[in-house]
Design a protein around this motif. Structure first.
Motif, PDB file in Angstrom:
ATOM      1  N   HIS A 192       0.282  -0.824   7.205  1.00 54.54           N
ATOM      2  CA  HIS A 192       1.528  -1.260   6.604  1.00 54.54           C
ATOM      3  C   HIS A 192       2.093  -2.420   7.419  1.00 54.54           C
ATOM      4  O   HIS A 192       1.928  -2.459   8.652  1.00 54.54           O
ATOM      5  CB  HIS A 192       2.513  -0.082   6.579  1.00 54.54           C
ATOM      6  CG  HIS A 192       3.775  -0.361   5.853  1.00 54.54           C
ATOM      7  ND1 HIS A 192       4.870  -0.945   6.461  1.00 54.54           N
ATOM      8  CD2 HIS A 192       4.130  -0.165   4.561  1.00 54.54           C
ATOM      9  CE1 HIS A 192       5.838  -1.080   5.585  1.00 54.54           C
ATOM     10  NE2 HIS A 192       5.425  -0.615   4.429  1.00 54.54           N
TER      11      HIS A 192
ATOM     12  N   CYS B 114      -1.940  -8.592   0.240  1.00 55.50           N
ATOM     13  CA  CYS B 114      -1.034  -9.689   0.589  1.00 55.50           C
ATOM     14  C   CYS B 114      -1.544 -10.411   1.825  1.00 55.50           C
ATOM     15  O   CYS B 114      -2.462  -9.943   2.511  1.00 55.50           O
ATOM     16  CB  CYS B 114       0.384  -9.166   0.839  1.00 55.50           C
ATOM     17  SG  CYS B 114       1.280  -8.676  -0.641  1.00 55.50           S
TER      18      CYS B 114
ATOM     19  N   GLN C 123       2.620  -5.174  -8.674  1.00 60.37           N
ATOM     20  CA  GLN C 123       1.709  -5.213  -7.531  1.00 60.37           C
ATOM     21  C   GLN C 123       1.998  -4.009  -6.649  1.00 60.37           C
ATOM     22  O   GLN C 123       3.132  -3.829  -6.190  1.00 60.37           O
ATOM     23  CB  GLN C 123       1.869  -6.510  -6.729  1.00 60.37           C
ATOM     24  CG  GLN C 123       0.825  -6.661  -5.625  1.00 60.37           C
ATOM     25  CD  GLN C 123       1.025  -7.908  -4.801  1.00 60.37           C
ATOM     26  OE1 GLN C 123       2.135  -8.416  -4.692  1.00 60.37           O
ATOM     27  NE2 GLN C 123      -0.058  -8.411  -4.217  1.00 60.37           N
TER      28      GLN C 123
ATOM     29  N   ASN D 124      -2.735  -8.996   5.668  1.00 60.38           N
ATOM     30  CA  ASN D 124      -3.235  -7.624   5.585  1.00 60.38           C
ATOM     31  C   ASN D 124      -4.607  -7.521   6.244  1.00 60.38           C
ATOM     32  O   ASN D 124      -5.416  -8.455   6.177  1.00 60.38           O
ATOM     33  CB  ASN D 124      -3.343  -7.158   4.128  1.00 60.38           C
ATOM     34  CG  ASN D 124      -1.998  -6.814   3.514  1.00 60.38           C
ATOM     35  OD1 ASN D 124      -1.857  -6.735   2.307  1.00 60.38           O
ATOM     36  ND2 ASN D 124      -0.987  -6.580   4.337  1.00 60.38           N
TER      37      ASN D 124
ATOM     38  N   THR E 281       2.042  -2.940  -3.658  1.00 61.64           N
ATOM     39  CA  THR E 281       2.118  -3.209  -2.227  1.00 61.64           C
ATOM     40  C   THR E 281       3.562  -3.030  -1.768  1.00 61.64           C
ATOM     41  O   THR E 281       4.488  -2.955  -2.576  1.00 61.64           O
ATOM     42  CB  THR E 281       1.668  -4.645  -1.898  1.00 61.64           C
ATOM     43  OG1 THR E 281       2.476  -5.568  -2.642  1.00 61.64           O
ATOM     44  CG2 THR E 281       0.210  -4.852  -2.232  1.00 61.64           C
TER      45      THR E 281
ATOM     46  N   ASN F 161      -8.517  -1.637  -0.005  1.00 56.05           N
ATOM     47  CA  ASN F 161      -7.083  -1.523   0.247  1.00 56.05           C
ATOM     48  C   ASN F 161      -6.743  -2.038   1.633  1.00 56.05           C
ATOM     49  O   ASN F 161      -7.621  -2.232   2.488  1.00 56.05           O
ATOM     50  CB  ASN F 161      -6.616  -0.061   0.114  1.00 56.05           C
ATOM     51  CG  ASN F 161      -6.822   0.492  -1.275  1.00 56.05           C
ATOM     52  OD1 ASN F 161      -6.511  -0.174  -2.272  1.00 56.05           O
ATOM     53  ND2 ASN F 161      -7.352   1.713  -1.358  1.00 56.05           N
ATOM     54  N   SER F 162      -5.451  -2.233   1.839  1.00 51.73           N
ATOM     55  CA  SER F 162      -4.969  -2.626   3.151  1.00 51.73           C
ATOM     56  C   SER F 162      -4.973  -1.416   4.088  1.00 51.73           C
ATOM     57  O   SER F 162      -4.606  -0.305   3.690  1.00 51.73           O
ATOM     58  CB  SER F 162      -3.554  -3.204   3.043  1.00 51.73           C
ATOM     59  OG  SER F 162      -3.029  -3.473   4.311  1.00 51.73           O
TER      60      SER F 162
ATOM     61  N   PRO G  64      -3.649  -5.522  -5.009  1.00 52.02           N
ATOM     62  CA  PRO G  64      -2.723  -4.957  -4.004  1.00 52.02           C
ATOM     63  C   PRO G  64      -2.989  -5.459  -2.587  1.00 52.02           C
ATOM     64  O   PRO G  64      -2.971  -4.686  -1.628  1.00 52.02           O
ATOM     65  CB  PRO G  64      -2.964  -3.454  -4.124  1.00 52.02           C
ATOM     66  CG  PRO G  64      -4.394  -3.352  -4.526  1.00 52.02           C
ATOM     67  CD  PRO G  64      -4.664  -4.541  -5.424  1.00 52.02           C
TER      68      PRO G  64
END
Length: 479
Positions: free
Chosen positions: A282, A223, A134, A226, A136, A278-279, A221
């Protein structure tokens, strides 16, 4: 004239034993029982002591010629295995008489490692490997997946489990076990996989080939917690929801919520790979804010074709300020899905999108008015106090670790807090009571969520195997 009536009860005649002359009832051998026992021993040639091979690693017994079976003590399967060890007949016929004799056979259980366990101990033999990855920086999904594997016993057929920086490697002795694990992963987390195999050896005379198979599994990717930006086409297909959403849960699908409207949507693996996103931030970019003012939005305006609204959340409008900027008067206004949790003076974690460099193709195409200044993620509690009062624990897979990051402990604590806060995730996880921690009330002074005793299992320890000796521990508890 008188008639003599004969008695109808006639006693059988007797004969003399041909050996000792004792009167006996007639039998085909014409020998008494005492002489027959001294003359004939039908147990001759039958071993009085038989050994059975038992593997302590997998708790199986050896059944010739080359099979290992699992039998419980005093079971029919074990009795059949013991009787097959006696090759001689259990009765004899002498002059038409069937002779039977009772005698004791002792079975000695000997320890012998089976071929499968021997290859496991060698740690170099495997025929299939599953590489779960994964992309991430947080391992929340892996921690959740680990608990599912333990709950359903999917780790029992693995030779070994190796943890690396961005995933796990599962090694198997057969391709069928690996395929079963891949099917389990597809049902539990949104993912995709590729399969390949490499020829190790071949025999051209009997047309046999030896392959090593590799399954590469990639988990989405994304979690929990996010902040993501959906593509316009995907957002429209999900009920015209806003592109900026928060991931509230990752199970067999990605569960998203719109913090502006409370609209929720579920995205499965195939939909994600068709419209990837995508996230935006971070997890280390989470900042702490203090709630200055909070009001509940009662009337939620819904657009045409809007999707489902979450019933577990409450829409709120809040004024917040960074705890690092308390000496200034700079405040932020935003809408949040945490209206039912927040009160003035509470601490909350969120992402500051206004002062963050967002490098995302979908965000760059959005109108700046549509991008919120701050997206709140979850309410903040005292972590030290929560750890001290946590009276439950989880189990971990026995695996090899390498290149461990110092941030793993913080991530694991985040996952434990997610279990306390989200009941939907707790339903899929076995939670065990920790007897070393005293039982307290379900909520502490700050109102932090806790797991009730009704949701906990008792941690049972099986300390003996089938031979009465101390058994091996497959999983180890973790506080």
């Amino acid at each position: 004239m008188e008639y003599m009536t004969e008695s109808t009860d006639r006693s059988p005649g007797h004969i003399l034993c041909c050996e000792c002359g004792v009167p006996i009832s007639p039998n085909p051998a014409n020998i008494c029982v005492a002489c027959l026992r001294s003359k004939v021993d039908i147990s001759q040639g039958i071993p009085k002591q038989v050994s059975i091979s038992f593997c302590k690693q997998c708790q199986r017994y050896f059944q010739p010629p080359g099979t290992w079976i699992q039998c419980a003590l005093e079971s029919r399967e074990l009795l059949a295995l013991c009787l097959k060890k006696i090759k001689a007949p259990l009765s004899k016929v002498m002059n038409g008489a069937i002779l039977q004799q009772v005698f004791v056979v002792d079975y000695v259980v000997q320890s012998q490692m089976c071929g499968d366990c021997h290859r496991v101990e060698a740690k170099d033999f495997w025929k299939a490997v599953i590489q779960v990855r994964q992309k991430t920086l947080h391992k929340k999904t892996f921690y959740y997946l680990e608990q599912l594997i333990l709950k359903y016993g999917m780790h029992q057929n693995t030779l070994r489990i190796k943890e690396i920086h961005d995933g796990l490697d599962f090694y198997y002795s057969s391709k069928q076990h690996a395929q079963k694990m891949v099917e389990f992963l597809q049902c539990t987390v949104p993912c995709r996989y590729k399969a390949s195999q490499r020829l190790i050896s071949q025999d051209i005379h009997n047309n046999t080939y030896n392959y090593k198979s590799t399954f590469s599994v990639e988990i989405v990717p994304i979690c929990k917690d996010n902040v993501v930006c959906l593509s316009p086409k995907l957002a429209q297909s999900l009920g015209n929801m806003n592109q900026i959403c928060v991931c509230i849960r990752v199970t067999s699908a990605i569960h998203l919520i719109d913090p502006n409207t409370l609209q929720v949507a579920d995205i499965d693996g195939s939909t994600f790979w068709s419209h990837p996103f995508n996230s935006l931030c971070h997890p280390k970019q989470l900042e702490e804010f203090i709630v200055m003012e909070c009001s509940i939005v009662r009337d939620i305006k819904r657009a045409a074709g809007a999707g489902m609204i979450s019933k577990k959340h409450t829409l709120g409008e809040v004024w917040i300020q960074k705890t690092s900027e308390m000496n200034t008067d700079k405040q932020y206004f935003c809408r949040t899905h945490l209206g039912h949790l927040l009160n003035p003076g509470d601490l909350v974690l969120g992402f500051d999108l206004a002062n963050c460099n967002l490098n995302d193709e979908h965000v760059n195409k959005m109108n700046s008015d549509r991008v919120p200044d701050v997206v709140l993620i979850k309410k903040s509690y005292d972590r030290t106090k929560r750890q001290r009062r946590r009276n439950w624990k989880l189990k971990e897979l026995a695996r090899e670790r390498e290149n461990m990051d110092t941030d793993d402990e913080r991530q694991y604590q985040d996952f434990l807090e997610d279990l306390e806060e989200d009941e939907a995730i707790r339903k899929n996880v076995n939670i065990y009571r920790d007897s070393t921690i005293p039982v307290e009330s379900d909520t502490d002074d700050e109102g932090a969520p806790r797991i009730s005793l009704a949701e906990m299992l008792e941690d049972l320890h099986i300390s003996q195997d089938a031979t009465g000796e101390e058994g091996s521990i497959l999983v180890k508890p973790s506080l």
